[in-house]
Design a protein around this motif. Structure first.
Motif, mmCIF file in Angstrom:
data_model
loop_
_atom_site.group_PDB
_atom_site.id
_atom_site.type_symbol
_atom_site.label_atom_id
_atom_site.label_comp_id
_atom_site.label_asym_id
_atom_site.label_seq_id
_atom_site.Cartn_x
_atom_site.Cartn_y
_atom_site.Cartn_z
ATOM 1 N N LEU A 10 0.807 -1.215 0.000
ATOM 2 C CA LEU A 10 0.000 0.000 0.000
ATOM 3 C C LEU A 10 0.843 1.269 0.000
ATOM 4 N N LEU A 11 1.981 1.233 0.666
ATOM 5 C CA LEU A 11 2.830 2.422 0.738
ATOM 6 C C LEU A 11 3.762 2.481 -0.455
ATOM 7 N N LYS A 12 3.897 3.658 -1.022
ATOM 8 C CA LYS A 12 4.793 3.828 -2.159
ATOM 9 C C LYS A 12 6.239 3.599 -1.738
ATOM 10 N N LYS A 13 6.561 4.000 -0.519
ATOM 11 C CA LYS A 13 7.925 3.845 -0.025
ATOM 12 C C LYS A 13 7.931 2.818 1.101
ATOM 13 N N SER A 14 9.073 2.180 1.306
ATOM 14 C CA SER A 14 9.181 1.286 2.452
ATOM 15 C C SER A 14 9.065 2.113 3.715
ATOM 16 N N ASN A 15 8.476 1.526 4.743
ATOM 17 C CA ASN A 15 8.237 2.281 5.963
ATOM 18 C C ASN A 15 9.526 2.454 6.746
ATOM 19 N N PHE A 16 9.889 3.703 6.977
ATOM 20 C CA PHE A 16 11.140 4.019 7.665
ATOM 21 C C PHE A 16 11.186 3.385 9.046
ATOM 22 N N PHE A 17 10.099 3.485 9.794
ATOM 23 C CA PHE A 17 10.092 2.999 11.166
ATOM 24 C C PHE A 17 10.155 1.479 11.217
ATOM 25 N N GLU A 18 9.474 0.826 10.300
ATOM 26 C CA GLU A 18 9.521 -0.628 10.290
ATOM 27 C C GLU A 18 10.888 -1.136 9.855
ATOM 28 N N ALA A 19 11.605 -0.315 9.079
ATOM 29 C CA ALA A 19 12.972 -0.683 8.722
ATOM 30 C C ALA A 19 13.869 -0.718 9.950
ATOM 31 N N LEU A 20 13.475 -0.003 10.996
ATOM 32 C CA LEU A 20 14.208 -0.009 12.262
ATOM 33 C C LEU A 20 13.621 -1.018 13.245
ATOM 34 N N ASN A 21 12.758 -1.901 12.743
ATOM 35 C CA ASN A 21 12.176 -2.999 13.530
ATOM 36 C C ASN A 21 11.095 -2.520 14.488
ATOM 37 N N PHE A 22 10.465 -1.375 14.189
ATOM 38 C CA PHE A 22 9.310 -0.907 14.946
ATOM 39 C C PHE A 22 8.040 -1.351 14.233
ATOM 40 N N ARG A 23 7.041 -1.762 14.990
ATOM 41 C CA ARG A 23 5.721 -2.017 14.430
ATOM 42 C C ARG A 23 5.043 -0.656 14.274
ATOM 43 N N TYR A 24 4.700 -0.303 13.057
ATOM 44 C CA TYR A 24 4.136 1.020 12.769
ATOM 45 C C TYR A 24 2.613 0.938 12.680
ATOM 46 N N PHE A 25 1.924 1.851 13.397
ATOM 47 C CA PHE A 25 0.470 1.933 13.358
ATOM 48 C C PHE A 25 0.064 3.377 13.087
ATOM 49 N N GLY A 26 -0.867 3.551 12.178
ATOM 50 C CA GLY A 26 -1.319 4.898 11.877
ATOM 51 C C GLY A 26 -1.206 5.186 10.396
ATOM 52 N N PRO A 27 -1.389 6.448 10.034
ATOM 53 C CA PRO A 27 -1.696 7.567 10.927
ATOM 54 C C PRO A 27 -3.158 7.548 11.378
ATOM 55 N N ILE A 28 -3.398 8.039 12.593
ATOM 56 C CA ILE A 28 -4.761 8.122 13.100
ATOM 57 C C ILE A 28 -5.046 9.550 13.545
ATOM 58 N N ASP A 29 -6.305 9.853 13.675
ATOM 59 C CA ASP A 29 -6.749 11.183 14.082
ATOM 60 C C ASP A 29 -6.432 11.386 15.563
ATOM 61 N N GLY A 30 -5.522 12.297 15.839
ATOM 62 C CA GLY A 30 -5.121 12.550 17.216
ATOM 63 C C GLY A 30 -6.112 13.359 18.014
ATOM 64 N N HIS A 31 -7.259 13.697 17.418
ATOM 65 C CA HIS A 31 -8.281 14.460 18.142
ATOM 66 C C HIS A 31 -9.583 13.675 18.333
ATOM 67 N N ASP A 32 -9.545 12.393 18.027
ATOM 68 C CA ASP A 32 -10.678 11.504 18.292
ATOM 69 C C ASP A 32 -10.356 10.714 19.553
ATOM 70 N N VAL A 33 -10.779 11.237 20.691
ATOM 71 C CA VAL A 33 -10.334 10.687 21.965
ATOM 72 C C VAL A 33 -10.832 9.259 22.182
ATOM 73 N N LYS A 34 -12.043 8.951 21.737
ATOM 74 C CA LYS A 34 -12.570 7.600 21.958
ATOM 75 C C LYS A 34 -11.823 6.574 21.094
ATOM 76 N N HIS A 35 -11.541 6.938 19.860
ATOM 77 C CA HIS A 35 -10.779 6.031 19.007
ATOM 78 C C HIS A 35 -9.352 5.872 19.529
ATOM 79 N N LEU A 36 -8.773 6.968 19.996
ATOM 80 C CA LEU A 36 -7.428 6.901 20.581
ATOM 81 C C LEU A 36 -7.391 5.932 21.756
ATOM 82 N N ALA A 37 -8.399 6.021 22.612
ATOM 83 C CA ALA A 37 -8.445 5.131 23.778
ATOM 84 C C ALA A 37 -8.513 3.665 23.342
ATOM 85 N N LYS A 38 -9.304 3.379 22.311
ATOM 86 C CA LYS A 38 -9.415 1.999 21.822
ATOM 87 C C LYS A 38 -8.076 1.513 21.254
ATOM 88 N N VAL A 39 -7.445 2.361 20.433
ATOM 89 C CA VAL A 39 -6.173 1.977 19.821
ATOM 90 C C VAL A 39 -5.105 1.761 20.884
#
Length: 642
Positions: A240-269
């Motif tokens: 899906l991403l045009k470029k390889s994910n920079f953070f996952e290249a460093l062995n991080f599990r990357y999640f997002g991007p998500i809306d940082g102003h949706d407090v209920k969704h943030l709590a679930k995530v």
């Protein structure tokens, strides 16, 4: 001035109180928390836009995490006002950044919820990783470790170093990237462009909405199911991403991007991510100044606006019928443009502080010759050194306390090679309400110990212009000019510039009782003191030394030959500073005068307005007066006795 909290916020003193509310109540709590910050900062001052931008994230974190057992680290810290309000300091929040009040930044000695003291950027990932490794060692497998870092702070080398190490540790670490495209000024660099690519990828955004929740549930089925899910996740993300994910290249599990102003969704995530082991990064897209429309439109101006009318948004300004002296930073900003107009070799460099140091004036007038390199002080210095090797004259403008981060580069890349880099150290001395992380207490000591370095400080705006003019002359080598935060003393400051002989001070006034030697802006306090003492019949001599390296030895020989009592005054640390340099000179030449050194003592000084801190540390005009009075009385007593 204390303000009232909202109906729900008034019931929350600690995160345990927050957890008693239902998830649907979080929206109202965020509304009340945001309004409380607006109400309080508008009448008391402080950082503004950063904390408004993370209100929902703050509430969600404390709702989901078990703080303070779970470790929450805020990068920089000016985004942590909501955190402070929710963690036992709501009733004291009106004292934020005021003298003897609570700190404007997280501070370990202030609250157990402040897990790491901060003020400078980009420390959160390394600190949180250290905590996570310690918890793993102690067998605390359920303990969460969260670093909240802005995308501006992510441009610093320390953040990359922390990510690089965290990727191989397999510790329970969650990095939350607060992506608002801002630090104080708009972010610059390739990382900003990369994050923009991610946040604007429609296909990826359709996919990411449910992945965290799915992975959180699969992890309950055992390690084999989790491994299969990770492979599927990686495959889908890669397509899906045009470029390889920079953070996952460093062995991080990357999640997002998500809306940082949706407090209920943030709590679930966040609840889902809590169940996923290993290093993770959650990419939250936020708006700096969220919820206050004027701040959203002009985010740089509203980073720390001072007092303002919360209804109209009008920022209060001091009105005076008399002409006002400019800020030192503005004198720098206008003067470098003047110099650059006549010297094509001059370039300006700043690490992410163009408005804070006023290099934005040059960036607008000469965009091809002024550079914002991001929050990267080490790079700023070595980049400047590279320019200097090619005959350029870089003016590298960095706050005094931030220059501490690039000390090795100053020695290794500039001083050893004798390169003509001009270091303009803004915010030298006490920085005011920002407190100990920002006080520029040490630059005189750490600069004067470096070979080949010229170390200077202007007493006023005219002297700053003259030192800048001097520093760009041929073959000057490494040159440091330090000046304080705030206004100077000369409304009529635009005067023709002239070169100052290196290592030459000036006599402000003659006298016979005692010699006062000053360096930099604090000399104006000595000037006030001399006027008062003269009215009492006490006549100290006053010398503005201008340079701590090289010292004006001719002037010092004159002083020590004439005066048996000498007072040195500096807005810097006493250990290794200006007064120490004078004592070293005296010892080297076998003088026996008595010296009283006034300056910042060997302890951490908390926040407060500059005059308050000068008074606390005993080197304002009143302290200088009292010091000279004691010397003068002692001298008179001895004369009468003889």
């Amino acid at each position: 001035m204390e303000v009232k909290a909202g109906e729900l916020l008034d019931q929350i003193n600690y995160p345990s109180d927050l957890k008693k509310f239902k998830e649907e109540d979080l929206v109202q709590i965020c509304t009340e928390l945001r309004q409380y910050i607006i109400d309080t900062v508008s009448v008391n001052g402080g950082h503004f836009g950063s904390s408004l931008g993370v209100v929902e994230l703050t509430v969600a974190l404390h709702y989901v995490l078990n703080t303070p057992y779970d470790q929450l680290v805020w990068d920089v810290g000016h985004q942590a006002y909501g955190h402070k309000i929710l963690t036992g300091r709501r009733l004291d929040f009106h004292t934020n950044r005021l003298y003897k009040g609570i700190s404007g930044f997280p501070k370990r000695s202030e609250s157990e919820y402040d897990t790491f003291g901060v003020g400078h950027s980009s420390t959160s990932i390394s600190a949180a990783l250290g905590m996570a490794v310690a918890s793993r060692f102690k067998g605390e497998k359920d303990k969460q470790h969260v670093a909240v870092i802005g995308d501006g702070a992510m441009t610093a080398g320390l953040a990359f170093e922390g990510l690089n190490h965290a990727g191989i540790e397999n510790s329970n670490l969650l990095v939350i990237l607060n992506d608002n495209c801002m630090s104080i000024d708009p972010n610059v660099g390739a990382l900003k462009e990369y994050l923009t690519d991610i946040t604007t990828s429609k296909s990826y955004n359709r996919f990411r909405d449910d992945i965290a929740h799915v992975l959180g549930k699969i992890s309950e089925l055992g390690p084999n199911a989790l491994e299969i899910a990770k492979k599927i996740e990686k495959s889908i993300k890669g397509s899906l991403l045009k470029k390889s994910n920079f953070f996952e290249a460093l062995n991080f599990r990357y999640f997002g991007p998500i809306d940082g102003h949706d407090v209920k969704h943030l709590a679930k995530v966040l609840a889902d991510l809590r169940d996923i082991p290993g290093p993770k990064l959650l990419h939250c897209v936020t708006v700096k100044g969220k919820g206050y429309a004027i701040a959203e439109k002009d985010q740089t101006k509203w980073h720390s606006p001072g007092l303002f009318d919360k209804i109209t948004g009008e920022i209060q300004k001091t009105v005076s019928e008399k002409p006002q002296a400019p800020k030192y930073q503005d004198v720098f900003g206008h003067t470098i443009v003047e110099l650059a107009e006549s010297n094509p070799k001059i370039m300006g460099i700043t690490p992410a502080m163009p408005s804070g140091c006023s290099l934005n004036i040059m960036m607008k007038a000469m965009p091809e010759r002024a550079f914002d390199v991001g929050i990267a002080e080490q790079h700023a210095v070595t980049f400047s050194a590279g320019l200097a090797t090619q005959g350029m004259v870089p003016f590298c403008n960095i706050y005094s306390s931030f220059m501490q981060r690039a000390f090795d580069q100053v020695i290794h890349d500039v001083a050893i090679q004798k390169l003509n880099v001009v270091f303009c150290l803004d915010r030298a001395g006490f920085a005011g309400a920002d407190g100990p992380t920002h006080h520029g207490a040490y630059d005189l000591a750490y600069m004067r110990c470096i070979p080949n370095m010229i170390v200077s400080a202007p007493m006023n705006e005219e002297e700053l212009r003259n030192l800048m003019f001097t520093a760009q002359q041929e073959n000057m080598g490494p040159f440091s000019i330090r000046y304080p935060r705030g206004n100077g003393v000369m409304p009529d400051w635009r005067r023709p510039m002239k070169a100052i002989p290196i290592g030459k001070g000036r006599k402000i006034c003659d006298g016979e009782d005692v010699a006062i030697l000053t360096l930099g802006h604090i000399g104006n306090e000595a000037l006030k003191a001399c006027l008062e003492l003269n009215s009492e019949g006490i006549h100290p001599a006053h010398y503005d030394m201008r340079f701590v390296k090289p010292l004006d030895e001719e002037m010092l020989h004159t002083v020590f030959s004439k005066f048996k009592n000498v007072v040195t005054v500096e807005d810097g640390c006493l250990q290794g500073g200006f007064g120490s340099a004078v004592i070293e000179f005296m010892a080297d030449h076998n003088y026996t005068s008595k010296i009283v050194r006034l300056g910042i003592p060997d302890k951490i000084i908390e926040h407060g307005e500059q005059p308050e801190l000068w008074s606390e540390c005993g080197f304002d005009a009143n302290a200088i007066i009292e010091t000279v009075r004691k010397i003068a009385v002692g001298r008179t007593t001895k004369v009468m006795a003889s």
